[in-house]
Scaffold this active site. Structure first.
Site, PDB file in Angstrom:
ATOM      1  N   LYS A 180       6.806  39.658  -1.277  1.00  0.00           N
ATOM      2  CA  LYS A 180       7.409  38.605  -2.083  1.00  0.00           C
ATOM      3  C   LYS A 180       6.467  38.330  -3.255  1.00  0.00           C
ATOM      4  O   LYS A 180       5.465  37.637  -3.127  1.00  0.00           O
ATOM      5  CB  LYS A 180       7.609  37.331  -1.247  1.00  0.00           C
ATOM      6  CG  LYS A 180       8.745  36.416  -1.730  1.00  0.00           C
ATOM      7  CD  LYS A 180       8.507  35.738  -3.089  1.00  0.00           C
ATOM      8  CE  LYS A 180       7.491  34.643  -3.024  1.00  0.00           C
ATOM      9  NZ  LYS A 180       7.351  33.964  -4.390  1.00  0.00           N
ATOM     10  N   GLY A 234      -3.510  33.539  -3.475  1.00  0.00           N
ATOM     11  CA  GLY A 234      -2.987  32.389  -4.208  1.00  0.00           C
ATOM     12  C   GLY A 234      -3.880  31.186  -4.020  1.00  0.00           C
ATOM     13  O   GLY A 234      -5.077  31.307  -3.721  1.00  0.00           O
ATOM     14  N   GLY A 239      -2.464  28.576   0.766  1.00  0.00           N
ATOM     15  CA  GLY A 239      -3.090  29.399   1.785  1.00  0.00           C
ATOM     16  C   GLY A 239      -3.241  28.666   3.110  1.00  0.00           C
ATOM     17  O   GLY A 239      -3.078  29.258   4.185  1.00  0.00           O
ATOM     18  N   GLU A 256      -6.740  35.405   0.468  1.00  0.00           N
ATOM     19  CA  GLU A 256      -7.664  35.424  -0.666  1.00  0.00           C
ATOM     20  C   GLU A 256      -7.261  34.274  -1.559  1.00  0.00           C
ATOM     21  O   GLU A 256      -6.207  34.302  -2.198  1.00  0.00           O
ATOM     22  CB  GLU A 256      -7.582  36.779  -1.389  1.00  0.00           C
ATOM     23  CG  GLU A 256      -8.758  37.042  -2.301  1.00  0.00           C
ATOM     24  CD  GLU A 256      -8.539  36.497  -3.699  1.00  0.00           C
ATOM     25  OE1 GLU A 256      -9.082  35.407  -3.997  1.00  0.00           O
ATOM     26  OE2 GLU A 256      -7.838  37.149  -4.474  1.00  0.00           O
ATOM     27  N   CYS A 290      -8.955  34.156  -9.966  1.00  0.00           N
ATOM     28  CA  CYS A 290      -9.573  33.394  -8.886  1.00  0.00           C
ATOM     29  C   CYS A 290     -11.089  33.455  -8.934  1.00  0.00           C
ATOM     30  O   CYS A 290     -11.761  32.532  -8.482  1.00  0.00           O
ATOM     31  CB  CYS A 290      -9.056  33.885  -7.535  1.00  0.00           C
ATOM     32  SG  CYS A 290      -9.253  35.658  -7.290  1.00  0.00           S
ATOM     33  N   GLU A 389     -10.372  23.898  -8.904  1.00  0.00           N
ATOM     34  CA  GLU A 389     -10.003  25.095  -9.658  1.00  0.00           C
ATOM     35  C   GLU A 389      -9.001  24.733 -10.745  1.00  0.00           C
ATOM     36  O   GLU A 389      -7.969  24.117 -10.472  1.00  0.00           O
ATOM     37  CB  GLU A 389      -9.406  26.142  -8.724  1.00  0.00           C
ATOM     38  CG  GLU A 389      -9.129  27.467  -9.413  1.00  0.00           C
ATOM     39  CD  GLU A 389      -8.639  28.528  -8.440  1.00  0.00           C
ATOM     40  OE1 GLU A 389      -9.066  29.681  -8.574  1.00  0.00           O
ATOM     41  OE2 GLU A 389      -7.826  28.195  -7.560  1.00  0.00           O
TER      42      GLU A 389
END
Length: 496
Positions: A180, A234, A239, A256, A290, A389
């Site tokens: 996906k 993501g 996550g 990740e 990331c 982030e």
């Protein structure tokens, strides 16, 4: 860009219409022009893809392949990627606005991931363990088997590269795959699936792509009762949700996730190299990675000189059309992310940071998503902008006076994905590398990855590793087999 391109799901080796007529649009971030349309997948669409993947996993055509035959297929995939690298690069840029100069490089190197894991197929070995049960009259061997059907959810910032981190080792292990992709960047995955089946010879159902939103499409996939392994790249927030769903299903999950990586500059560093590395870490890819080096720690002795040169370089960054090879920084990928970036810049100033450079949308560029390279100074490590982030071209500059201080500050984050160290003192560099809580450390470089070296995070930056032999192990499970050599069953009331 021409006529609207209309796509369907790719399931069981062919394009398949969705159960629903609902569709999502794909636009070019440079000028917001809509150029493609994909289905908004349903739970039923996911069911169809997982069923196709399960059937393929259990089929003779895939399940009975020898490791060397899987290796041949992976090498074929590498050749097909090489052949279509230009096409795939342009498709990636049209989806997320990343520089064509970067995407061409990514696509030209992508085939090496599949060749590497093809080589892993040829060198995988089982082992015999010299167990001492029954005075050594037991024979034990250990084999590794594919986990089964993988459900993968990938982000928009490096679509095919981050898919490959999962798909290449999964295929090498003998797994099948339901993917996906992000709704911002679904088209390259669909075209990729088509190429793998039609030109590389991948059997039908081995790699399936279902497009749609996180809910219901993504959540239906990761919680599906017939998925054996989940792989996700993501945000940490999503996550955590996926990890919970995998835990309820008692299946392994590779996650990740986010990062707030430090880039640390000491007084003895080659300053020009360090500034190049800092720019590479935060302004390349418009900061949408990331592992972005978004916290720039600079020693007090050189902080003024560093900021002056860093600002000068930021002002010279060439913004423009990502399809132009001369462009150095493209737009933020979509409006919501641009607005998030702007909110963080405003909040940083409210908390006491200084806007040294940037922070605005250029007036001479099209669309609504351009943001100047932005430098914030007078940042403290506890500020929101230094802890959360951002995922944009926003660098927070912090200062330090000693190794112990910068180690404490660098580790003072929920994240632990990557870190950069800039110094000519290699003893110092290795001291820091051993103390920093991060899965990847660069010394006098930044933002480089290799197919044969593991990548992943500490703390809230994720679970598991991608790339290298460690990446392959994520898609294998271990079976231990004992065989009696004595001809007699041991005491039934005693373990051993």
């Amino acid at each position: 860009m021409g006529e609207l391109e209309t796509y369907s799901h790719f399931i069981d080796g062919q394009y398949v219409d969705s159960e629903s007529d609902d569709r999502g649009e794909v636009s070019y971030p440079y000028n917001d022009e809509v150029w493609a349309s994909v289905p908004l997948g349903t739970t039923g669409d996911v069911d169809s893809a997982v069923e196709a993947s399960r059937n393929a996993f259990e089929s003779e055509e895939w399940g009975d392949l020898l490791p060397s035959e899987r290796a041949d297929l992976l090498e074929n995939i590498g050749d097909v990627i090489d052949k279509h690298a230009g096409e795939l690069a342009e498709m990636e840029t049209r989806q997320n606005g990343k520089l064509i100069r970067e995407m061409r490089g990514q696509m030209q190197a992508l085939g090496d991931w599949y060749r590497y894991y093809g080589a892993q197929c040829r060198t995988m070995e089982d082992k015999v363990v010299p167990v001492e049960n029954k005075n050594g009259e037991m024979f034990n061997y250990v084999v590794q088997e594919p986990r089964g059907v993988v459900g993968a959810v990938t982000p928009w910032n490096s679509p095919l590269l981050l898919t490959t981190f999962k798909l290449a080792p999964a295929l090498a292990a003998g797994c099948t795959f339901v993917h996906k992709p992000s709704m911002y960047t679904p088209v390259s995955a669909l075209r990729f699936a088509e190429l793998l089946h039609e030109e590389a010879g991948l059997p039908a159902g081995v790699y399936n792509v279902v497009t749609g939103e996180g809910r219901p499409t993504g959540s239906s996939l990761v919680s599906h009762e017939d998925i054996d392994k989940v792989a996700f790249t993501g945000s940490t927030q999503v996550g955590r949700e996926i990890g919970k769903q995998a835990g309820e299903s008692l299946i392994p999950a590779s996650l990740e996730l986010g990062g707030k990586s430090p880039n640390i500059v000491f007084p003895d560093a080659n300053l020009n190299n360090a500034i190049n590395g800092v720019i590479k870490g935060i302004f390349a890819a418009t900061g949408q990675t990331c592992l972005a080096g978004s916290r720039v720690f600079v020693h007090d002795d050189i902080s003024e000189e560093f900021v002056d040169k860093f600002t000068e370089r930021a002002a010279a960054v060439e913004l423009g059309d990502p399809m132009d090879p001369e462009t150095e920084m493209g737009p933020v990928a979509f409006k919501d992310q641009w607005e998030t970036d702007m909110e963080y810049i405003e909040l940083a100033q409210e908390e006491g940071a200084t806007l040294q450079f940037g922070g605005r949308q250029p007036e001479d560029l099209p669309g609504e998503c351009f943001l100047e390279p932005t430098i914030l100074t007078d940042v403290e490590n506890g500020m929101t902008v230094a802890q959360e982030e951002i995922f944009g071209p926003v660098a927070s500059v912090l200062t330090f006076s000693s190794e112990d201080e910068v180690i404490s500050q660098a580790n003072g984050s929920q994240f632990g994905l990557a870190a950069g160290i800039w110094t000519e003192d290699m003893r110092r560099a290795h001291r820091l590398a051993s103390e920093l809580e991060a899965g990847t450390i660069w010394i006098n470089e930044y933002r480089t990855l290799a197919y044969n070296s593991p990548f992943g995070g500490y703390k809230d930056s994720g679970l598991g590793r991608e790339n290298g032999t460690e990446g392959l192990e994520e898609y294998l499970q271990t079976k231990s087999v004992y065989k009696d050599l004595s001809g007699e069953v041991s005491d039934p009331f005693k373990l051993g």
